[in-house]
Design an enzyme around this catalytic site. Structure first.
Site, PDB file in Angstrom:
ATOM      1  N   SER A 201      10.637   2.140  -5.158  1.00 45.26           N
ATOM      2  CA  SER A 201       9.334   1.506  -5.066  1.00 45.26           C
ATOM      3  C   SER A 201       8.990   0.751  -6.348  1.00 45.26           C
ATOM      4  O   SER A 201       9.676  -0.206  -6.694  1.00 45.26           O
ATOM      5  CB  SER A 201       8.291   2.565  -4.706  1.00 45.26           C
ATOM      6  N   ASP A 399      10.824   0.636   6.288  1.00 45.14           N
ATOM      7  CA  ASP A 399       9.754   0.528   5.300  1.00 45.14           C
ATOM      8  C   ASP A 399       9.142  -0.869   5.342  1.00 45.14           C
ATOM      9  O   ASP A 399       9.850  -1.872   5.425  1.00 45.14           O
ATOM     10  CB  ASP A 399      10.311   0.804   3.909  1.00 45.14           C
ATOM     11  N   HIS A 456      10.338   4.401   3.590  1.00 48.06           N
ATOM     12  CA  HIS A 456      10.266   4.123   2.153  1.00 48.06           C
ATOM     13  C   HIS A 456      11.062   5.133   1.327  1.00 48.06           C
ATOM     14  O   HIS A 456      11.787   4.761   0.407  1.00 48.06           O
ATOM     15  CB  HIS A 456       8.792   4.149   1.752  1.00 48.06           C
TER      16      HIS A 456
END
Length: 482
Positions: A201, A399, A456
């Site tokens: 991320s 994601d 994710h």
């Protein structure tokens, strides 16, 4: 976890080799600092004052929490810098061959999200199966292969507490380096191991910058201008990373329209959003990316792109921005670990001195004030790849928030000797034990991997594949099917 939409929604067992710890008197002779002990709440802590950095490590040995594999050591506690800066770390020995296994660090993103997310929801020694209230051993933990160090940074994140001086990715790096220096001094047996940085991320910012900073410090140590321990960095892995907003703000529009799961917007909406991106978002991002890009210019770009692109698109349908297949109230990965970590018994056992906060606002707001989110780290990432460090850019394909469209485009924008060949190369099936789990391509020391059926937090959804990709990257080679 990137905090823009997080802010919107809510802010918005294998063979083991047992290893005995060195005798205290033997270890003390090797230490580059002063070592003492204290007992608090019935729990014994080791206090190590590091001479070179002036930092202090305070930690608990073998708390019995999370990693319960016999003979596998763990340490949890704080690096304290100055009068009120306390950064949390949790270290787990490798389950196999810990005396020779490499060392890897894990950082979650945010900015301002705890690495306990990765530890308990993704790739740590234990997890909460189906939302259970207590953890179970994770057979696909990354410490099956490597000694693992999880760090809550910047200060104010997770269990870390005190004064937070960090306002950007660049200002975060020296604090992480200082923690590693103190860690190596207290645990000299890990000094010269192959070292890897794995992150996700906002780690698309953290990973390149931390790697580049470690490399620059290594060069300064070699030249004699800095005193410290060389970090033998060999690998960098970033899944579902936020690398470059110019590429990835556009990817929000394209992925929302044309992903392999479900279209969120119509063709006309796609055209409209692309026009908004080109006329409103892109010019401001370009101004931010200029060498004179000021904090205010980058903050303006960040806010504008969020208000015109990311924010509206995240609300066009009921979906989880971290897994497009699921509704916005998706219970996975389970959050039960938070309650567990906030219990007084667990906090006391592991040496935690503050109540756990998964993704607090304060650290995020400091990054927002410098427009850090809108800054590109592709140039820094290119420098890392150019240096020869084995690099894996990978992404779960369900994601949305840091989707694989943007991840692949970012990987293909990395500048290194294999750039042209990498960009033109077709992807191949990536298998684990003969079962297809994604598609990949490699050129030189850079690999790209799209992981099927993963959101994710890739290791939560595809744990066996994640461990395979992690292991192959830490072995300093391109990923490959098995």
């Amino acid at each position: 976890m990137r905090c823009h939409v997080y802010q919107l929604l809510s802010c918005l067992a294998l063979p083991i080799l047992s290893v005995a710890l060195p005798a205290p008197e033997t270890l003390a002779a090797e230490l580059k600092g002063k070592r003492s002990f204290e007992e608090r709440d019935g729990v014994k802590r080791t206090i190590f004052e590091h001479e070179a950095t002036g930092a202090t490590l305070s930690f608990v040995t073998n708390s019995g929490i999370c990693e319960t594999t016999p003979g596998v050591n763990q340490y949890s506690g704080y690096l304290s810098v100055g009068s009120n800066e306390n950064m949390w770390f949790w270290f787990f020995e490798a389950r196999n061959n810990p005396t020779t296994a490499p060392l890897a660090t894990w950082f979650n993103g945010g900015p301002g999200c705890s690495s306990m997310i990765g530890l308990f929801q993704e790739n740590g020694p234990c997890n909460f199966v189906n939302g259970a209230s207590t953890p179970s051993l994770n057979p696909y933990s990354f410490n099956e292969y490597a000694n693992m160090l999880y760090i809550d940074q910047p200060i104010g994140t997770g269990f870390s507490y005190g004064t937070d001086p960090v306002t950007s990715t660049v200002t975060a790096a020296p604090y992480v380096w200082k923690l590693l220096q103190a860690f190596f001094a207290q645990f000299p047996q890990y000094e010269n191991r192959d070292f890897g940085i794995f992150t996700e991320s906002y780690g698309g910012h953290y990973g390149p910058e931390f790697a580049a900073y470690f490399e620059s410090q290594n060069a300064a140590i070699a030249s004699g201008s800095v005193t410290g321990q060389n970090v033998s960095l060999v690998a960098l892995g970033i899944n579902n990373g936020w690398f470059d907003p110019i590429i990835q703000e556009k990817a929000y529009v394209d992925f929302s329209y044309n992903n392999t799961y479900k279209s969120l917007i119509s063709a006309s909406q796609h055209t409209s959003y692309l026009n908004t991106y080109t006329t409103k978002c892109l010019p401001l991002l370009q101004e931010c990316s200029a060498t004179t890009g000021s904090n205010s210019a980058c903050e303006t770009a960040d806010n504008t792109c969020y208000n015109d692109i990311e924010g509206p698109l995240s609300g066009v349908a009921d979906f989880d921005v971290y897994d497009i297949r699921a509704p916005s109230d998706d219970p996975n990965p389970p959050e039960t670990y938070v309650t567990y970590l906030q219990s007084s018994a667990v906090m006391s056992a592991i040496g935690a001195q503050s109540t756990y906060a998964e993704c607090p606002d304060a650290p995020y707001e400091k990054f927002a004030s410098t427009g850090d989110d809108a800054r590109s780290f592709l140039s820094t990432l290119s420098t890392v790849v150019q240096s020869g460090i084995t690099t894996l850019i990978w992404a779960g394909d369900a994601d949305w928030i840091c989707n694989w469209f943007g991840g692949l485009a970012s990987a293909e924008a990395i500048v290194y000797s294999g750039s042209s060949a990498f960009k033109s190369k077709a992807v191949s099936s990536y298998t684990i034990s003969g079962v297809a789990g994604g598609t990949f391509k490699s050129e030189g020391n850079l690999s790209w991997l799209r992981v099927f059926g993963a959101g994710h937090e890739v290791p939560f959804y595809q744990p066996a594949l994640a461990l395979q990709a992690f292991t192959q990257t830490m072995m300093k080679g391109p990923i490959a099917s098995t």
